[in-house]
Design a protein around this motif. Structure first.
Motif, short mmCIF file in Angstrom:
data_model
loop_
_atom_site.label_atom_id
_atom_site.label_comp_id
_atom_site.label_asym_id
_atom_site.label_seq_id
_atom_site.Cartn_x
_atom_site.Cartn_y
_atom_site.Cartn_z
N HIS A 199 0.76 -1.29 -0.04
CA HIS A 199 -0.02 -0.57 -0.30
C HIS A 199 0.68 0.83 -0.19
N THR A 200 2.31 1.23 0.28
CA THR A 200 3.49 2.85 -0.28
C THR A 200 3.07 3.02 -1.05
N GLY A 201 2.66 3.73 -0.98
CA GLY A 201 2.19 4.94 -2.49
C GLY A 201 1.61 4.59 -3.64
N ARG A 202 0.85 3.56 -3.19
CA ARG A 202 -0.65 3.37 -4.23
C ARG A 202 -1.54 3.73 -3.36
N ARG A 203 -2.47 4.46 -4.55
CA ARG A 203 -4.11 5.05 -4.26
C ARG A 203 -4.81 4.49 -2.81
N PRO A 204 -4.95 4.77 -2.74
CA PRO A 204 -5.83 4.01 -1.91
C PRO A 204 -7.36 3.06 -1.77
#
Lengths: 186, 726
Positions: free
Chosen positions: B218-223
């Motif tokens: 989830h780091t750097g991704r759109r939630p």
């Protein structure tokens, strides 16, 4: 914490942007027609000239101002700039090489560990900015160095600053902060 | 409560109807015509009754209530009030569309007020600013609203909104907590219509998300993308059939992203668990982030390639041996080696030997590779260029002379082509990376291609080729610049012609446009209607010529049109009226002004403090106006200050006078020694002068109140005028 010695990170400078002036009015059409490797863009009023060695792209305006991009080091940029001026000289303009200034340096660096971006953003609240909806990296600005660092979760960072020295200093500064929020490699 | 003044008793009867307050003991009337705060009714023509008065909004303009026709009379406060009320309206509009509660809307309005007071609305669309304020509230409150929702409503690019939002957050020093994908789950689950089981599905999805977080997905991704994937899996787990399309329409990511997330999740060990196991067990192990894994994969592939190429080299080494042997055999067997190629072979071999040494010594292995690649590129480019030219020339020219030239070139070309062909074929046989030993493998290198080699050789040999003047005087320092290579950058005549033709053809449209434009301009010139090119109105106007400060400011204000609400008469009166300690200094100063203005400079005289203060107040908007005016104002204020400084500086004659009462003797000092003062003016702009001036300003506060009141307000008035100016 990292011992205070020099970190053996290789910072690879991938782009150096420089500007300089030739102090004379240039006729873009002449350059466009008589030069090799030139692209004339009359809508933008400039000529793009690409040199092969060093690999440089230069935007030439008729006022005599030239922006030189694509070099891999400051010396390279200067050499390319001088070559370019020489070409222009040969084309018949009265060039005088002046006001050479490196404006921007872009470097990438790969850290050997991953980084928890959310924690990093929390720790460095006002300076670091993380918006996953907009960009996957944390953007950290060091004001007094005028450098911007983009930190990705894989541990690779890109640094942009006004000179190579600044960039190196920025990396040194940010390394301890990153190390805190890092996750050791497996 | 209140006490009666005459008798001192506190028993006072207040009658609302009559509006009077009377003391009960002594009977003295304490108040008459008390202002009543009751609603009064008035009868209409139609017989009905309506309340008297107007509704005033609670957070409208704080000071002056809006009069009936008050929009034009009062002094610029209206603008700020209008902005705020407009903003409030828009916030309510947007907020209701997002179903935000009143508290959020009020907070958003507070943010907006802060933004306006920091002048951050300037240069930005109001709608963007409003949206950013609303999103700030959403983030701080933790509501499940995405920036995408806002951009959907406004039909604006989400990155533009994001930029505004980031800037506002930074300026207002608001630390918005990071977006947690868990926030969006209930909202999306609801939209996917799971009925009764919505809650269970949500819980499952939440667990999945936790797992994803641990696995660094989830780091750097759109939630929203992660939510979509989690919900999809959760739905399937609970036997709800939700297709990817449905999920996408709710979550607002594209199909590719969703699939990618799913595959990434598949790669984690968690995906191997069954549903029950997943609900019960939580694996300890963490995974690497997917992009990291991709990076690793790339590195591994590169590694493999390197190994492969090394192995190839080894084999090549063996093959070369065989090949050499075979060739020697062939040569020996054949009576005569192929004519010209032998010559080339000799040349090439004789050249490659020293060259390779030099290359390896000076430029290093990698440098050598690049050199060769460069040569290839150069050779190839030349070849192409020649081809194009030879094609273009006969086509476009069609003249016999050109034909001849073309023929000559063609002949040359043919040879080159041959060499190229051989070269290319041999290159294709070899591995991609050119290593030094390959030169010998390939056999005789065509010498024409050593055009590039020649240059590099030259460079190596003639190290400091041309030493011209150094670049101190702007002359070009030619050290290290290879002349020949640069020669290549300049086409010869034929090439120029060909290129000219080509370029003309290519850019016909543009040239056509330019011609038409010129014709049009010529026509208009004849007709005398010629409009000056409306490109960019140059900001360079003539500097204002004025004798006194008030004139200068007047002219500047006229030009800039700050506000038609400024009463210029008042401005002029300021100087004569406001001077509390007599008009003589001002008269004297005016005399001084005439004498000094004869010096021929555009200099402002020593003014009284409070007019200067109010001038400064007005001058502030001017200084904010533009750089052009800043030097004027700055210079004017500086000159004022330096005039005062010159006055207060220990000049021989007016020393004592200067320190004690600078104002009174200002004029006296100034005319007595204008020339030395003028000279020393530009030199020092010290703090002490400014401080003294400030102190003096503070002293003379009272008399100037009237002038400022005339302007109708305090600093806030000035600020409002600044608003209007922009």
């Amino acid at each position: 914490m990292e011992p205070g010695g020099d970190v053996a990170l290789d910072i690879i400078v991938s782009n150096v942007v420089a500007v300089f002036r030739v102090r004379c009015h240039l006729n873009l059409r002449t350059i466009a027609l008589e030069g090799l490797n030139v692209i004339y863009k009359p809508e933008f009023g400039k000529v793009l000239m690409k040199l092969r060695k060093p690999k440089i792209t230069a935007s030439i305006w008729s006022s005599g101002k030239i922006i030189c991009t694509g070099a891999t080091s400051e010396e390279d940029a200067k050499l390319g700039a001088r070559r370019l001026a020489r070409v222009l000289q040969k084309l018949g303009f009265k060039v005088r090489f002046s006001d050479f200034k490196v404006v921007n340096v872009l470097a990438v660096c790969s850290l050997p560990f991953q980084i928890r971006l959310i924690q990093f953003a929390k720790n460095n609240r006002p300076i670091a900015s993380y918006e996953p909806e907009l960009h996957p990296a944390v953007s950290y600005r060091i004001k007094h160095l005028r450098a911007t660092i983009q930190i990705f979760s894989t541990g690779s960072i890109t640094v942009t600053g006004p000179s190579v020295q600044n960039v190196a200093t920025a990396v040194e500064q940010i390394y301890p902060l990153l190390f805190e929020c890092g996750r050791a490699l497996r | 409560m209140r006490v009666c003044k005459t008798c001192g008793c506190s028993d006072i009867d207040v009658d609302q109807a009559r509006g009077s307050a009377v003391c009960m003991s002594c009977g003295s009337v304490l108040e008459d015509n008390i202002i009543v705060s009751e609603v009064q009714f008035v009868e209409n023509s139609g017989g009905g009754s309506s309340a008297v008065g107007q509704f005033v909004s609670a957070d409208g303009p704080a000071k002056a209530p809006v009069l009936g026709s008050g929009f034009h009379t009062s002094l610029g406060k209206e603008s700020r009030a209008q902005t705020l009320s407009n903003g409030k309206r828009q916030i309510h509009n947007l907020g209701s569309q997002l179903q935000l509660n009143q508290h959020c809307l009020d907070t958003a309005f507070n943010f907006f007020k802060m933004v306006v007071s920091k002048h951050l609305t300037r240069g930005r669309k109001m709608t963007h600013v409003i949206a950013a304020c609303l999103y700030l509230v959403c983030r701080t409150e933790g509501t499940p609203h995405m920036l995408l929702d806002l951009s959907d409503l406004l039909q604006v690019n989400v990155y533009i909104l994001g930029k505004t939002f980031l800037l506002l957050a930074r300026e207002l020093c608001i630390n918005a907590p990071a977006v947690d994908p868990c926030l969006y789950i209930p909202r999306f689950a609801h939209m996917l219509e799971f009925g009764e089981k919505t809650h269970e599905v949500s819980m499952t999805a939440l667990r999945l998300l936790q797992r994803m977080k641990r696995d660094w997905m989830h780091t750097g991704r759109r939630p929203s993308g992660l939510c979509g994937a989690a919900l999809l899996v959760a739905a399937r787990m609970h036997e709800f059939r939700r297709t990817v399309k449905e999920v996408i329409s709710v979550v607002k990511v594209c199909e590719a992203t969703l699939r990618k997330r799913l595959t990434e999740f598949e790669d984690t060990p968690t995906s191997q668990l069954t549903i029950d196991e997943f609900m019960r067990v939580d694996l300890e192990q963490e995974c690497d982030p997917p992009s990291f894994i991709a990076g690793q994969r790339k590195v591994r592939i590169q590694q493999l390639e390197q190994d492969l190429s090394q192995k190839l080299d080894e084999y090549q080494g063996e093959i070369t041996l065989y090949r050499d042997e075979i060739e020697t055999e062939l040569e020996n067997s054949r009576p005569k080696p192929r004519g010209m190629y032998a010559a080339y072979a000799k040349e090439a071999t004789s050249r490659t030997e020293p060259e390779s040494d030099r290359l390896s010594l000076k430029l290093g292995f990698i440098g050598g590779e690049e050199e060769e690649e460069d040569e290839e590129l150069e050779a190839a480019a030349e070849h192409l260029g020649q081809e194009i030219i030879s094609q273009v020339l006969p086509e476009l020219k069609g003249r016999p002379s050109a034909g001849k030239e073309g023929q000559e070139e063609e002949v040359e070309e043919e040879e080159e082509k041959e060499r190229r062909r051989r070269r290319w074929s041999s290159i294709e046989g070899a591995p991609k990376r050119m290593h030094l030993p390959l030169i010998s493998i390939l056999g005789p290198l065509p010498s024409a291609s050593s055009l590039g080699l020649k240059d590099t050789l030259k460079e190596c040999i003639t190290d400091n080729g041309e030493h011209d003047d150094k670049s101190e005087s702007g002359e070009l320092d030619l050290e290290g610049i290879d002349e020949d290579e640069i020669e290549k950058y300049i086409l010869n005549e034929n090439e120029v012609e060909a290129k000219t033709e080509l370029w003309m053809k290519q850019n016909e449209d543009y040239l056509q446009e330019q011609k038409e434009k010129e014709e049009r301009i010529a026509k208009e010139k004849e007709l005398g209607i010629y409009k000056e090119k409306p490109k960019k109105s140059s900001k360079k106007r003539e500097p204002i010529q004025a004798n006194t400060a008030e004139e200068a400011i007047e002219k500047m204000l006229e030009r800039k049109k700050i506000s038609s609400k400024i009463n210029y008469d008042v401005l002029r009166d300021l100087n004569s009226k406001g001077s509390g300690s007599g008009s003589s200094p001002s008269h004297a100063s005016e005399d001084a002004s005439t004498t000094t203005s004869s010096a021929g400079r555009k200099r402002l005289t020593r003014r009284k403090k409070q007019p200067s203060k109010s001038n400064l107040g007005l001058a502030k908007p001017a200084s904010l106006m533009g750089k052009r005016l800043r030097p004027l104002i700055a210079s004017s204020t500086k000159k004022k200050r330096t005039a005062s400084e010159a006055v207060t500086s220990p000049l021989p004659s007016p020393t004592a006078a200067a320190t004690t009462s600078p104002e009174a003797h200002a004029a006296a000092a100034v005319p007595s020694s204008p020339p030395p003062v003028l000279e020393s003016v530009p030199v020092e702009y010290d703090e002490p002068a400014e401080e003294e001036e400030d102190e003096e300003e503070a002293e003379v506060e009272e008399p100037c109140v009237s002038a400022i009141q005339l302007l109708g307000g305090n600093e806030y008035g000035c600020d409002a005028e600044e608003e209007e100016a922009f």
